[in-house]
Write a protein that holds these residues in place. Structure first.
Motif, PDB file in Angstrom:
ATOM      1  N   LYS A  21       0.841  -1.194   0.000  1.00 26.18           N
ATOM      2  CA  LYS A  21       0.000   0.000   0.000  1.00 26.18           C
ATOM      3  C   LYS A  21       0.874   1.240   0.000  1.00 26.18           C
ATOM      4  CE  LYS A  21      -3.483   2.786   0.511  1.00 26.18           C
ATOM      5  NZ  LYS A  21      -4.380   3.059  -0.609  1.00 26.18           N
ATOM      6  N   TYR A  23       0.812   5.513  -0.195  1.00 22.31           N
ATOM      7  CA  TYR A  23       0.024   6.758  -0.141  1.00 22.31           C
ATOM      8  C   TYR A  23       0.756   7.761  -1.018  1.00 22.31           C
ATOM      9  CZ  TYR A  23      -2.623   4.892   3.788  1.00 22.31           C
ATOM     10  OH  TYR A  23      -3.432   4.141   4.566  1.00 22.31           O
ATOM     11  N   THR A  55      -3.029   1.048   8.745  1.00 21.99           N
ATOM     12  CA  THR A  55      -3.299   0.755   7.326  1.00 21.99           C
ATOM     13  C   THR A  55      -3.727  -0.702   7.154  1.00 21.99           C
ATOM     14  OG1 THR A  55      -1.698   2.414   6.658  1.00 21.99           O
ATOM     15  CG2 THR A  55      -2.304   0.775   5.009  1.00 21.99           C
ATOM     16  N   LEU A  59      -7.307  -1.691   5.564  1.00 21.50           N
ATOM     17  CA  LEU A  59      -7.465  -2.517   4.353  1.00 21.50           C
ATOM     18  C   LEU A  59      -8.522  -3.587   4.586  1.00 21.50           C
ATOM     19  CD1 LEU A  59      -3.722  -2.995   3.354  1.00 21.50           C
ATOM     20  CD2 LEU A  59      -5.432  -1.716   2.069  1.00 21.50           C
ATOM     21  N   GLU A  64      -9.340   1.617   3.095  1.00 23.13           N
ATOM     22  CA  GLU A  64      -8.250   1.806   2.136  1.00 23.13           C
ATOM     23  C   GLU A  64      -8.231   0.590   1.216  1.00 23.13           C
ATOM     24  OE1 GLU A  64      -6.500   4.419   1.871  1.00 23.13           O
ATOM     25  OE2 GLU A  64      -6.713   5.436   3.809  1.00 23.13           O
ATOM     26  N   HIS A  65      -7.596   0.767   0.072  1.00 28.03           N
ATOM     27  CA  HIS A  65      -7.474  -0.353  -0.867  1.00 28.03           C
ATOM     28  C   HIS A  65      -5.999  -0.571  -1.179  1.00 28.03           C
ATOM     29  CE1 HIS A  65     -11.749  -0.573  -1.418  1.00 28.03           C
ATOM     30  NE2 HIS A  65     -11.759   0.740  -1.473  1.00 28.03           N
ATOM     31  N   PRO A  66      -5.572  -1.826  -1.307  1.00 28.52           N
ATOM     32  CA  PRO A  66      -4.147  -2.071  -1.558  1.00 28.52           C
ATOM     33  C   PRO A  66      -3.713  -1.560  -2.934  1.00 28.52           C
ATOM     34  CG  PRO A  66      -5.413  -4.116  -1.682  1.00 28.52           C
ATOM     35  CD  PRO A  66      -6.354  -3.064  -1.235  1.00 28.52           C
ATOM     36  N   THR A  67      -2.475  -1.094  -2.984  1.00 31.33           N
ATOM     37  CA  THR A  67      -1.921  -0.664  -4.278  1.00 31.33           C
ATOM     38  C   THR A  67      -1.614  -1.912  -5.119  1.00 31.33           C
ATOM     39  OG1 THR A  67      -0.898   1.137  -3.046  1.00 31.33           O
ATOM     40  CG2 THR A  67      -0.173   0.849  -5.306  1.00 31.33           C
ATOM     41  N   ALA A  79     -10.514  -6.092  -1.425  1.00 29.51           N
ATOM     42  CA  ALA A  79      -9.987  -5.026  -2.274  1.00 29.51           C
ATOM     43  C   ALA A  79     -10.866  -4.783  -3.495  1.00 29.51           C
ATOM     44  CB  ALA A  79      -8.575  -5.386  -2.718  1.00 29.51           C
TER      45      ALA A  79
END
Lengths: 281, 298
Positions: A21, A23, A55, A59, A64-67, A79
């Protein structure tokens, strides 16, 4: 050892699969994290501020969403969940945060009832369930009070009651004792352990409070700079399953004097530990 | 149903918590709807006056001088047989002179000095109730034209001017009313935006415990609709006061012009429209704010 672990124990409840992840362009929160947690497991996520603990939890509840990589809950990708499905994901989770997030203008009863109202539970069914949750955290009879009339520890108990009122299968606690003194912190942590034991919920507690980690012999996933530095299993069982352990509030396995500086990085982790490469395998 | 009950309770509590904001919006909506209602009430009464004047509309068909009595009788029967015509009255040259003499003080003495009666005889045609609108009168007048008539007079100019004035007033009221309604929508949108901002933390908690976007939005939509409805009800109350203490007072002053009928309050369908407009602008304003705010889209 996540994959090997899941093979031994069956399909994991929660699985982080090669999760990275970022930012922005430079802010690395997590890097290539592989983790698995079984149903009913209690685990601490430790590490300094900025290590990626929050984080990791975010997730899980799709804040939040993983990269890169994927987060799986009971085999289903979080995700790739459509935004409109996120509320349904969260209804099966209890989330506790450091600053309690209570509604100051509403009574304790109304605060705890909120997740049930969100699910459209009828008022007749709602009352006994809220009373039961308040009783579980030791706040019976305090439903009419406002959050501002309670101590910090009591407010966190309200937040926990709100998190468990829906009987979730997963309880995520992000620094639940961050605003509390040592004794209140122990109460809150014992309460979370009790919930794990009684309800069979998977409980993940992100904390930098090493006193609390040492008091309980549970699995500890230690993060540093977004990577898993070590993944120490409970000595009481491969899964750290609380049902195999003693009652909360008993003498802690590791004792540590109150006031130990929170967030300290330990040179030599205690207990059974894995190397980062093992942890990410 | 529990969602709706919850949302309604939250909307009422939200308005109570931020009562100053809610009060300001309700007053603004009430003012806008009061203005629109006043236009509507004025126009509906002016239209009523036109209708009453329309009832007095008659067409004077002036006859040529050397027409025989039998021909006049035949014409009268022919005109009376037309569906648009309610009655036909013959006014002889002498009667016309007498009427004209009576109409202005001292005129009878001037007329007495005349050697010859200059006024023509006429057939005064009164139209049936359903054929008294200005445009219909002009059409019927064209159909009444005969070689035996030298001229037709139905005082159409002032009726048509009045009608045009009324149409323009209606159009202006509609344009102005629309602008006022749009401004009311913006006002409500801003109030709801402030309410959303004030409850940002609450919305974050709702999202955290699994509230859907509709669960987050519905209380604000109810709040907008309730504020609109409250504003509409307040405007109807104020309109009634305006009617009792201004319109009826005005009527006493303009009694001659307005005729014997009392000025009317707004008809039921207009009152219902104002209530619906209040709810509508409330909903529209609230909707425009909630869809744009990310905190109501968990």
């Amino acid at each position: 050892m996540g994959a090997a672990f899941s093979d031994e124990q069956g399909a994991p409840m929660i699985r982080f699969h090669n999760v990275t992840k970022h930012y922005g362009r430079t802010g690395m929160a997590l890097e290539k994290v592989d983790l698995a947690f079984q149903q009913g497991e209690f685990a601490f996520i430790t590490g300094r501020s900025g290590a990626g603990k929050t984080t990791l939890l975010k997730l899980l509840y799709a804040a939040e969403h993983p990269t890169h990589g994927d987060v799986l809950l009971e085999g289903r990708s979080v995700a790739r969940l459509h935004p409109s499905s996120v509320p349904w994901l969260r209804r099966n989770m209890g989330i506790v945060v450091q600053d309690f997030r209570l509604l100051p203008r509403r009574s304790i009863f109304e605060n705890v009832a909120l997740p049930l109202e969100v699910c459209g539970v009828k008022r007749g069914e709602l009352r006994p369930r809220v009373r039961q949750a308040l009783a579980r955290v030791g706040l019976e009879g305090m439903g009419k009070r406002r959050p501002g009339e309670l101590s910090g520890g009591e407010q966190q108990r309200v937040a926990i009651a709100r998190a468990i009122v829906n009987r979730p299968s997963i309880l995520l606690a992000d620094e639940p004792t961050g605003n509390l003194d040592h004794y209140l912190s122990s109460d809150i942590m014992d309460l979370l352990v009790g919930i794990c034991r009684d309800q069979g919920a998977t409980v993940l507690v992100a904390t930098h409070d090493q006193d609390q980690v040492k008091r309980h012999d549970f699995r500890e996933v230690h993060l540093r700079g977004g990577r898993i530095e070590f993944d120490r299993r409970s000595q009481h069982g491969p899964s750290g399953n609380v049902t195999a352990l003693k009652q909360p509030g008993d003498e802690a396995t590791h004792s540590s004097p109150p006031g130990t500086e929170a967030g300290d990085e330990r040179d030599e982790p205690q207990g059974q530990r894995e190397s980062p490469s093992e942890a990410q395998a | 149903m529990s969602y709706i009950g919850y949302s309604l309770r939250r909307a009422l509590k939200g308005m109570a918590e931020y009562r100053f904001l809610a009060g300001a919006t309700i007053s603004a909506v009430a003012t806008v709807l009061l203005l629109i209602g006043t236009f509507a009430m004025t126009l509906s009464n002016l239209s009523g006056v036109l209708d009453r004047w329309g009832k007095d509309v008659q067409i004077s068909c002036y006859l040529i001088d050397d027409i025989e009595d039998t021909a006049i009788f035949d014409l009268k029967v022919e005109l009376q047989s037309m569906g648009e015509v309610q009655s036909v009255k013959y006014v002889s040259k002498l009667e016309a002179l007498e009427q004209f003499g009576r109409s202005i003080d001292g005129m009878d003495r001037i007329l007495a000095d005349l050697d010859e009666n200059p006024l023509p005889a006429s057939l005064e045609v009164r139209l049936a109730p359903n054929y008294q609108k200005p445009r219909q009168v002009a059409d019927i007048a064209r159909r009444l034209e005969r070689p035996e008539f030298v001229a037709l007079d139905y005082s159409h100019e002032w009726v048509e001017r009045y009608h045009t004035f009324l149409s323009l007033s209606r159009l202006s009221a509609m344009v102005l009313g629309t602008l006022l309604l749009v401004s009311a929508v913006f006002l409500i949108a801003n109030t709801i935006r402030l309410a959303i901002y004030a409850r940002r933390a609450e919305l974050a908690i709702v999202a955290l415990v699994g509230g859907t976007r509709w669960f987050a939005r519905l209380p604000f939509l109810f709040e907008g609709a309730l504020q609109g409805l409250a504003g509409a009800i307040a405007s109807l109350g104020l309109l009634h006061l305006l009617y009792r203490y201004a319109f009826l007072q005005l009527q006493e002053g303009l009694g001659m012009l307005m005729g014997p009928d009392e000025l009317a309050f707004l008809p039921g369908h207009i009152l219902a429209s104002l209530l619906l407009a209040g709810i509508g602008i409330g909903l529209l304003g609230a909707w425009s704010s909630v869809v744009r705010d990310p905190s109501t889209s968990p």
